[in-house]
Enzyme design. Sequence first.
Site, PDB file in Angstrom:
ATOM      1  N   GLU A  75       0.845  -1.201   0.000  1.00  0.00           N
ATOM      2  CA  GLU A  75       0.000   0.000   0.000  1.00  0.00           C
ATOM      3  C   GLU A  75       0.880   1.251   0.000  1.00  0.00           C
ATOM      4  OE1 GLU A  75      -3.283   0.885  -0.202  1.00  0.00           O
ATOM      5  OE2 GLU A  75      -2.544   2.906   0.180  1.00  0.00           O
ATOM      6  N   ASP A 128      -7.330   2.751  -7.519  1.00  0.00           N
ATOM      7  CA  ASP A 128      -7.836   4.109  -7.802  1.00  0.00           C
ATOM      8  C   ASP A 128      -7.885   4.342  -9.303  1.00  0.00           C
ATOM      9  OD1 ASP A 128      -7.881   4.617  -5.082  1.00  0.00           O
ATOM     10  OD2 ASP A 128      -5.801   5.283  -5.077  1.00  0.00           O
ATOM     11  N   LYS A 132      -9.348  11.553 -14.456  1.00  0.00           N
ATOM     12  CA  LYS A 132      -8.978  12.557 -15.473  1.00  0.00           C
ATOM     13  C   LYS A 132      -7.863  12.042 -16.374  1.00  0.00           C
ATOM     14  CE  LYS A 132     -10.180  16.554 -12.715  1.00  0.00           C
ATOM     15  NZ  LYS A 132      -9.650  17.593 -11.839  1.00  0.00           N
ATOM     16  N   ASP A 164     -14.897  -1.732 -10.145  1.00  0.00           N
ATOM     17  CA  ASP A 164     -16.265  -1.349 -10.525  1.00  0.00           C
ATOM     18  C   ASP A 164     -16.251  -0.288 -11.625  1.00  0.00           C
ATOM     19  OD1 ASP A 164     -15.057   0.251  -8.491  1.00  0.00           O
ATOM     20  OD2 ASP A 164     -16.954   1.283  -8.189  1.00  0.00           O
TER      21      ASP A 164
HETATM   22  C1  LIG Z   1      -9.905   2.272  -3.943  1.00  0.00           C
HETATM   23  S1  LIG Z   1      -8.701   1.627  -2.853  1.00  0.00           S
HETATM   24  C2  LIG Z   1      -9.139  -0.109  -2.800  1.00  0.00           C
HETATM   25  C3  LIG Z   1      -8.529  -0.783  -1.606  1.00  0.00           C
HETATM   26  C4  LIG Z   1      -8.794  -2.295  -1.503  1.00  0.00           C
HETATM   27  N1  LIG Z   1      -8.054  -3.035  -2.520  1.00  0.00           N
HETATM   28  C5  LIG Z   1     -10.263  -2.598  -1.622  1.00  0.00           C
HETATM   29  O1  LIG Z   1     -10.657  -3.196  -2.628  1.00  0.00           O
HETATM   30  O2  LIG Z   1     -11.001  -2.245  -0.672  1.00  0.00           O
HETATM   31  C6  LIG Z   1      -7.195   1.594  -3.822  1.00  0.00           C
HETATM   32  C7  LIG Z   1      -5.950   1.495  -2.956  1.00  0.00           C
HETATM   33  O3  LIG Z   1      -4.787   1.416  -3.778  1.00  0.00           O
HETATM   34  C8  LIG Z   1      -3.777   2.217  -3.176  1.00  0.00           C
HETATM   35  N2  LIG Z   1      -2.821   2.622  -4.202  1.00  0.00           N
HETATM   36  C9  LIG Z   1      -3.029   3.499  -5.224  1.00  0.00           C
HETATM   37  N3  LIG Z   1      -1.913   3.661  -5.954  1.00  0.00           N
HETATM   38  C10 LIG Z   1      -0.980   2.854  -5.393  1.00  0.00           C
HETATM   39  C11 LIG Z   1       0.379   2.584  -5.692  1.00  0.00           C
HETATM   40  N4  LIG Z   1       1.000   3.204  -6.687  1.00  0.00           N
HETATM   41  N5  LIG Z   1       1.042   1.692  -4.912  1.00  0.00           N
HETATM   42  C12 LIG Z   1       0.424   1.085  -3.870  1.00  0.00           C
HETATM   43  N6  LIG Z   1      -0.861   1.298  -3.530  1.00  0.00           N
HETATM   44  C13 LIG Z   1      -1.547   2.184  -4.275  1.00  0.00           C
HETATM   45  C14 LIG Z   1      -4.550   3.397  -2.625  1.00  0.00           C
HETATM   46  O4  LIG Z   1      -3.829   4.135  -1.660  1.00  0.00           O
HETATM   47  C15 LIG Z   1      -5.778   2.691  -2.070  1.00  0.00           C
HETATM   48  O5  LIG Z   1      -5.577   2.277  -0.745  1.00  0.00           O
END
Ligand SMILES: C[S@@+](CC[C@H](N)C(=O)[O-])C[C@H]1O[C@@H](n2cnc3c(N)ncnc32)[C@H](O)[C@@H]1O
Length: 223
Positions: A75, A128, A132, A164
């Site tokens: 993370e 994420d 954009k 999703d």
């Molecule tokens: C929308 S959340 C989903 C979290 C979890 N996988 C779930 O399904 O509930 C996406 C996660 O990916 C992490 N994340 C985004 N870019 C990342 C990166 N480059 N390296 C590691 N984690 C990342 C974000 O901080 C966030 O906690």
Amino acid sequence: MFVALFAINSMARVRVHQHVNPFAPYFRFVPEPLEIERLFARPELPVHLDIGCARGRFVLKMAQIEPNCNYIGVEIREPLVDEANRIAKEKNLENLHYEFCNAMIALSKLLENLPANLLQTVTIQFPDPWFKKKHAKRRMVNAELVETVVTHLAENGVIFVQTDIEFLAEEMFEYFRENADLREIEVTENPFPVKTERETAVEEKDLPVYRTMFIKENSGADE
Ligand SMILES: C[S@@+](CC[C@H](N)C(=O)[O-])C[C@H]1O[C@@H](n2cnc3c(N)ncnc32)[C@H](O)[C@@H]1O
């Protein structure tokens, strides 16, 4: 620099930014390669890697259900990693570890010392979307990440990807489809006995989820 959103709930969760810019200098650090022997009581067990694990509850529950597998959550939001490691320690889970890492640029360094054929399962769940166009480069799943995952994945190892967001699903699935070592397996349901927090939230809203799975088949077959 950040989308400044601070959230704290009644369960005394740590404060975190909702999103962080993976190109910000702080997140460009090079992590130390994981040393499996130091992390786990039984380092010979297969490894399940969950990339973008947020608070890490998915791997926490999986580690409790399946003691014969070592779980690693990766993370980018450091406070979540610290909190998740504290909870894993409190629960005496010797098959669970979380790592602060920007997977988009540093996963290959993190996995550098992982013994061959140990990585059996990789999950990427609801990353994420960075909607954009100008932020598209911030998306976690890119060609480099896919290459790293496939390089370290054991023969017959699996990669499960779900989101999703339809356009993001298409983009991510395509990166994996381009890899000749992978065969796609159609899945309609999450094959694991645990749902992530995001999956639960999406299902409660009755929204569609786009999922697929890949198996590594012909590593080195053409060499
Ligand atoms: C929308 S959340 C989903 C979290 C979890 N996988 C779930 O399904 O509930 C996406 C996660 O990916 C992490 N994340 C985004 N870019 C990342 C990166 N480059 N390296 C590691 N984690 C990342 C974000 O901080 C966030 O906690």
